[in-house]
Design an enzyme around this catalytic site. Sequence first.
Site, PDB file in Angstrom:
ATOM      1  N   GLU A 282       5.170   1.860 -23.236  1.00 20.05           N
ATOM      2  CA  GLU A 282       6.303   1.267 -22.538  1.00 20.05           C
ATOM      3  C   GLU A 282       7.158   0.451 -23.512  1.00 20.05           C
ATOM      4  OE1 GLU A 282       5.772   0.331 -18.193  1.00 20.05           O
ATOM      5  OE2 GLU A 282       5.987  -1.676 -19.019  1.00 20.05           O
ATOM      6  N   GLU A 285       9.116   2.751 -25.448  1.00 18.91           N
ATOM      7  CA  GLU A 285      10.165   3.329 -24.602  1.00 18.91           C
ATOM      8  C   GLU A 285      11.334   2.358 -24.478  1.00 18.91           C
ATOM      9  OE1 GLU A 285       8.884   4.161 -20.606  1.00 18.91           O
ATOM     10  OE2 GLU A 285      10.739   5.203 -20.080  1.00 18.91           O
ATOM     11  N   CYS A 302       3.945   0.136 -13.326  1.00 19.22           N
ATOM     12  CA  CYS A 302       2.491   0.176 -13.146  1.00 19.22           C
ATOM     13  C   CYS A 302       2.038  -0.142 -11.733  1.00 19.22           C
ATOM     14  CB  CYS A 302       1.775  -0.723 -14.143  1.00 19.22           C
ATOM     15  SG  CYS A 302       2.790  -1.930 -14.924  1.00 19.22           S
ATOM     16  N   SER A 322      10.434   2.977 -16.031  1.00 20.30           N
ATOM     17  CA  SER A 322       9.740   3.490 -17.208  1.00 20.30           C
ATOM     18  C   SER A 322       9.010   4.750 -16.775  1.00 20.30           C
ATOM     19  CB  SER A 322       8.735   2.439 -17.689  1.00 20.30           C
ATOM     20  OG  SER A 322       7.743   3.057 -18.470  1.00 20.30           O
ATOM     21  N   LYS A 361      -3.129   2.204  -4.916  1.00 16.69           N
ATOM     22  CA  LYS A 361      -3.739   2.974  -5.996  1.00 16.69           C
ATOM     23  C   LYS A 361      -4.450   4.211  -5.458  1.00 16.69           C
ATOM     24  CE  LYS A 361      -2.762   0.613  -9.743  1.00 16.69           C
ATOM     25  NZ  LYS A 361      -1.889   1.217 -10.760  1.00 16.69           N
ATOM     26  N   GLU A 364      -1.782   6.587  -5.206  1.00 18.49           N
ATOM     27  CA  GLU A 364      -1.323   6.992  -6.536  1.00 18.49           C
ATOM     28  C   GLU A 364      -2.262   8.043  -7.121  1.00 18.49           C
ATOM     29  OE1 GLU A 364       0.238   4.331 -10.154  1.00 18.49           O
ATOM     30  OE2 GLU A 364      -1.949   4.445 -10.059  1.00 18.49           O
ATOM     31  N   GLU A 369       0.988  15.135  -9.066  1.00 23.07           N
ATOM     32  CA  GLU A 369       1.202  15.283 -10.513  1.00 23.07           C
ATOM     33  C   GLU A 369       0.107  14.607 -11.343  1.00 23.07           C
ATOM     34  OE1 GLU A 369       3.031  13.583  -8.382  1.00 23.07           O
ATOM     35  OE2 GLU A 369       3.832  11.716  -9.199  1.00 23.07           O
ATOM     36  N   CYS A 520      -1.103  -8.438  -9.107  1.00 17.96           N
ATOM     37  CA  CYS A 520      -2.347  -7.802  -8.670  1.00 17.96           C
ATOM     38  C   CYS A 520      -3.384  -8.812  -8.187  1.00 17.96           C
ATOM     39  CB  CYS A 520      -2.942  -6.977  -9.806  1.00 17.96           C
ATOM     40  SG  CYS A 520      -1.763  -5.792 -10.447  1.00 17.96           S
TER      41      CYS A 520
END
Lengths: 589, 1103
Positions: A282, A285, A302, A322, A361, A364, A369, A520
């Site tokens: 990141e 990036e 994230c 990102s 999560k 996710e 993908e 979190c």
Amino acid sequence: MSDKMVTIFVDGHATSVDPSRNLLEACAQAGVNVPTLCYLKDVSANASCGVCVVEVEGAKSLVRSCVGRVSEGMKIATSSPRVMRARKNAVELLLANHPTDCLVCARNGSCELQSMAETLGVRTVRFPRTRKPAEIDESTDGIVRDNDKCILCGRCVAVCSEVQTVSAIQLAGRGIRTHVATFMDRGLGTSPCVQCGQCSVVCPTGAITERDETEAVWKALAQSGRTTIVQTAPAIRASLGEALGMSPGSLVTGKMVAALRRLGFDRVFDTQFAADLTIMEEGNELIRRLTQGGILPMITSCSPGWINFIETFYPALLGHLSTCKSPQQMFGALAKSFYAEKAGLAPESISVASIMPCTAKKHEARRPEMRGALEYWRAKGEAKPGESYFDVDWALTTRELARMVKRAGLDIESLPEEDFDDPLGRSTGAATIFGTTGGVMEAALRTVYEVVTGKALPSLDFEVVRGLEGIKKAEVDLNGTIVRVAVAHTLKNARVILDEIAAGTSPYHFIEVMTCPGGCIGGGGQPVLIDLEKRLARNKALYAEDLRLGMRKSHENPSVQALYADFLGEPLGHLSHELLHTEYERREV
Amino acid sequence: MNAAKTSQGSEPDLGALRQAGQDRIKPRRPFVSVGMGTCGIGNGADAVYAALGAAAAEAGLDLAVRRVGCFGFCAAEPLVMAYRPGKPLLMFTEVKSSRASKLVAALADDAAFDKLAKTAVAKIEEWDFRTSSIEFGKGFNFLPSWNELSFFKGQEKIVLRDCGLIDPESLEEYLGAGGYSGLIKAITSMKPEVVIDEVKKSGLRGRGGAGFPTYKKWEIMRASGGASATPGGEGARKFVICNADEGDPGAYMNRNEIESDPHMLLEGMAIGAYAMGASEGVVYIRAEYPLAVERFQKALADARAVGLLGRNILGTRFSFDIEVVTGAGAFVCGEETALIASAEGKAGRPSPRPPFPAQRGLYGAPTNINNVETWCNVPVIIARGGEWFSGFGTKSSSGTKVFSLVGKVRNTGLVELPLGSTIESMVYGMGGGAGPRKRIKAVQSGGPSGGCVPARLFKTPIDYEELAKLGAIMGSGGMVVMDEDNCMVDVARYFVGFTAGESCGKCTPCREGLSQMLRILASVTRGEATEEDLEVLAELAETARDASLCGLGQTSANPILSTLKYFRDEYERHIKEKRCQAGVCESLYLTLCENSCPMHMNIPGYLQLLKENRLEEAFELTLRDNPLPGTVGRICHFHCRMRCKREQIDESVSQGEIHRYLADTMYKMGRERAVYARLIKEKLPETGKKVAIVGAGPAGLAAAFYLVRLGHDVTIYDAQDEAGGIPRWGIPAYRLPKDVLRKEVAFIRKLGVRFVFNTRIGKDIAWERLAEMHDAVLTCIGALKDMALGIPGEDLAGVVPGYHLLEALNSGEKPRLGAEVVVVGGGNSAIDAARSALRSGSRVTVVYRRAKSDMPANAEELEGALEEGVDLVCMAQPLEAVAGPEGRVRALKVMKMKAGPVDPSGRPSPVPTGESYEIPCESLVIAVGEKVDSSSLTAAGVTLERDGRVSVNPFDFRTANPRIFAAGDAVSGPATAAEAMGQAKLAASAMDKILMGSAEAGLGARFESLFREFAYAMEVPLETSSARMSRAKLVPVEDRRGNFVEISLGYTGEQARVEAERCLRCDVRERARRPFGLGEASRKADEDGSGKSGERRTARAAR
């Protein structure tokens, strides 16, 4: 806030209180904890449960202390027979329409209704059920709703609309048919729900819970020939202890590792390793976008609830994200490719469980993908035909892990401190603070600064992005280039940031967004009944861990360095692109 | 004040508009107007309006056909008024379109109009619009003025000042009636504070129901958010809202106020906005009121067009406009915070206060909410002054209130009366009561949030505090009148069902509490509740009141709390007796005739057995339910007929005649002996318990019949020398031949009952002594003591008490009555006395103080008496028995009476006219009622009611002395034989349980074993018989003179069968209660197989 105090009389005892307080807080100051089932400080004063009533002299009916205000000379009776009867009746009425399967409920022992019944001495329920049975909503990967257990306190609705501005759920119907509903009662799966799970944290009963996947994990652990790998998110070490009865903010990193080993995991790794890796990708990036032109501001990616949110509500701004996968997914992809190769394991024989503070999560991990490793093996022509697996098999919440630890009879406090396995267990302090708001930003800045300027940071503590303020802003001088950054937590605050971007008025280059209050540490998979104090304690624990760990900069993580040297090549390289980056798309609801 | 001056150049000239309006209200040409509110239109007013228009066009007359609002008299819609210049306005009720051309033609000239006046209901000579007044014309002295009609008498129209007199869709007419003078006055000459001060002086309180002082609300609002010096200026946003979300079942005054006079609301809001510094108004009106919405929208457009609404109203700096929001009709949206949420487009759920709307209301801005009617009072208060307004009503509740008076009254409609008027004046005065046949039981005031006020508290003045004290509320003004056919438990269930459905569901005490309360109430109406349930119900109700978040929840329990307070006996009857006396709760009765029958005879059962030609069984069924079938079949009031559903088709079934037919036929054929033998054979074994029954009348005989069959040792004591009580001594033989009675008494004797005659308990034997001699004593003494009139001369020779006379005649005496007899009274005893005197050879005149239609005597008896030649003088109040020369009565002096307002008996009260006269007579019979003489019982520790009746526990008939029970007239006062026997049956069951030490609920298995189930077809007749009620053949009038031969010959077999075919078999349905005596105990016994099956319980009904 008024600086003038007023005197009130709580059960005859004079107490001086701040007049801006509600009666609930005022009574607490006087040493009386008025019980309530629906009040949620700073979020919801719905006044719905009817339990927190008190008798105020001169008032015709009983007063709900969660919304009642104090005034000079007010005389309050907190436990008169009239009050006690009203409270007990309210709880008894709720119990009449509440299932009696407490013994097999996920919230057995942590249920507020259960303990309220105990507190108020409800020993019989004189009323039969009058409500129609509800269907269980299992339409999402992350969250399960059982309206039968709902007591209509309204906290979930308040959190969803006030804190997250998602409004996936609302109260619908009238009278006894009133229920927490998604649009047209079609279930959360077709709603704008981002699966952040904040509703499950505030729910006083078992009406909203995470989708429990512990049974599948137990099964995998018992299966011979299977290699079980576990990764733990940064925030878990600051909350697992609490979930197992220790004081809030207890840091249990080593004991957690010991516990996971005793549960039977073959490898105990750390998501923090992937967090360091995330910073490498990141950070680079960001540098690339800053220097070679790219969509700015760039926003972190994230937090999966946040990803769902922007995909749903601001699809036009997806280019700002990102492209990095979250640490959980980077880890999963590497575990079944890089590590499988290194350890000589067939990828399909590996099961990866992650321990996350998060219900999103779970979703996710199930995104189509998220099969990076499978693609890796396919590209190499080494994938078995018909074989299909996700990078991460199960994402358990802190609560689920705590249940597993309890079930295994492990006493967390007396376990020894153990270390993570190598190589995917090695991490830096920068990765630890991923678990709290501002942490990703600080970790990124530690790396980006040094990469761009080539100089060592004078101080590693970016105080300005720390703390639980809703939106934090800062400027960093990178060799004369001023980089403006912002940090937002909760989706309500994210919305503010996004609206600025949409309006073209956003001054920022880099923005960190975390879905949950406090990041979190306040995640939707964390131990229930979070308040500000608990969040602060967990937050403090992570910064303590940051200091405890010798290395505090991601790019200094030797395992990460080795990974690039042995496997990935360079940040943003071809293999990184395949395994560590992803794409986003508009989510229609 | 000249409005034209204040209006700006380009705007229309208000003065001219006002003049135009006045010319329309009182034109120089004739008009007819039709009341066209929703109520009128629902009754065909639009057709009448069209017909009048067509007739006018056809006649080519120069007249106006006007549409006006509703005058409030809903029971008499469509309401039409007709006018010719110079004459009073004429009012016509229930006008049909077919009358249109006649009405129109009568407007052509004065002569025709004068003739038309004779058919009018009332006239209006002048009208006080409060903001102006108008004189139509004087004359037609023969016609009552509108406010002399009972419905309008006592009304004071302040809010409804224009309703029914102006066209609600005409701004000109509103101006013409003085409208907008309040607004103009306020904004051109009064400071906002002064306006509020005027409202304060008026004492106006919120008409939505809570009664919060309006000025206080306005003051708080004015101070909130910084009262801008320039109202409606650029300052902070502020809203005034009109709550037109009228949601109470049975209440519709707000709808009419908007439909009939929309500008009144608009003006009130504008004045309020000016006073409070608001520039935006919202009318939140339910979408179910389309006409009100339409008319109000038009009013807004018209007012905007002339500058009475919008920016810089009438050239001042005050700007104000109103938006209409239609609500989907949620009851809870009447609550301020829920209304605001709904107006914002959110779900209508209340939110906790603080913050109050005046702090944070609509869109977060300070907001004031008032009810339609509150706003409508404002223009008058400003125009006429607060002090003028406070002259109406009481000190704490000033002004008037509009009520929608609905339910069981003759005149329903909207009544506006000064606060402080009594409930009685509304219910009986304006409402006209429920008629003489039905007893009004309560009013439900304030809708679902209100409570039920029992009739005995109708003297309560209607104001906020007084109603609240009774547990009701004023509410928005719904007044639902309930009579004896309304079950108060069902009323509570209905309202709680409504509120439970409308609860927003947010807070526990309301959402969960109401659903449980509703469940309990429903179980009470099904007879499944227990007494503990009532305690829980009360507790939940109190919790809802104490701990609900908003007004809906806090008041939702009022219907429960008030009915529990005032009608607890009804709840208890549902629970303990499993009976709904009103015949509403359908699982608690077999049929309405059975339910009305005091003995709960299985009427459809014996009708069906007759149809199946099973005469003996049919007779046996009646006998088990009623030990004196031949007797009661002749003298009963036939309570069964009063609720017969067949009446909805043509007339009731004559169940009683069939009942008599069965007994007569069996007796004639001698077939009763087999039935008697069966009953004797099945007597339960001797219990060794001794029971004394005092009084051998119907109650005593009935109790003995059951007690002796239960195996007890029963002795009946009577002061007379023969059994039978009033049927023996008080009923003339032409109605009840004594041999029928004797036969039925003989059977009771045969069952083993001992009789001790010529013994008066309390004199010959002390009550205590009697109680010592027996295990239980049941007193069934009758109401035999004649009541006196209390007039001078009652002690003269020739003045005879009615019952005395009948007793003498029934003893075979031949009293010397003379040629002229006057009988005073209107009940059955009076008619019996009159017809008996006639048969003894006298000329008889019955004198009654009310109208003939109000006489309590059986209509058939009365008609019979008149046929036979009895004279009837009504509306005559006895003043004095005038003495003749020998000290004997020679005449009755009476006062001529006229009908006054309806009194609580449901009949017009007799009012003296001042004119008196004498009716000559040689004997004067006073038959104005009897009472119970039970004074001797007090020595035995029995407590009495004030009127001499014996106090008992209503469920086991025990007196204060645990050994002494009482039933019949002794308990209830003079009543019918069937009522006395019905009580005696229950008393016998209760005594048996007590004597045998059983704690069973209901009648008890021993008692129920005295009944038997008869299997018969459970089918509704495929085709309803078209026959009318059969009439028994009577002895011709000319053959009745000089003898006491029974008049009615009874049904023939053919008649009885035809009549039985008329029964609709209401008992064939789900959830019907089982016939009397086949209740819980026998059902249980059947189910567990322990019942004594075999002979006595032959078959189960084919259900």
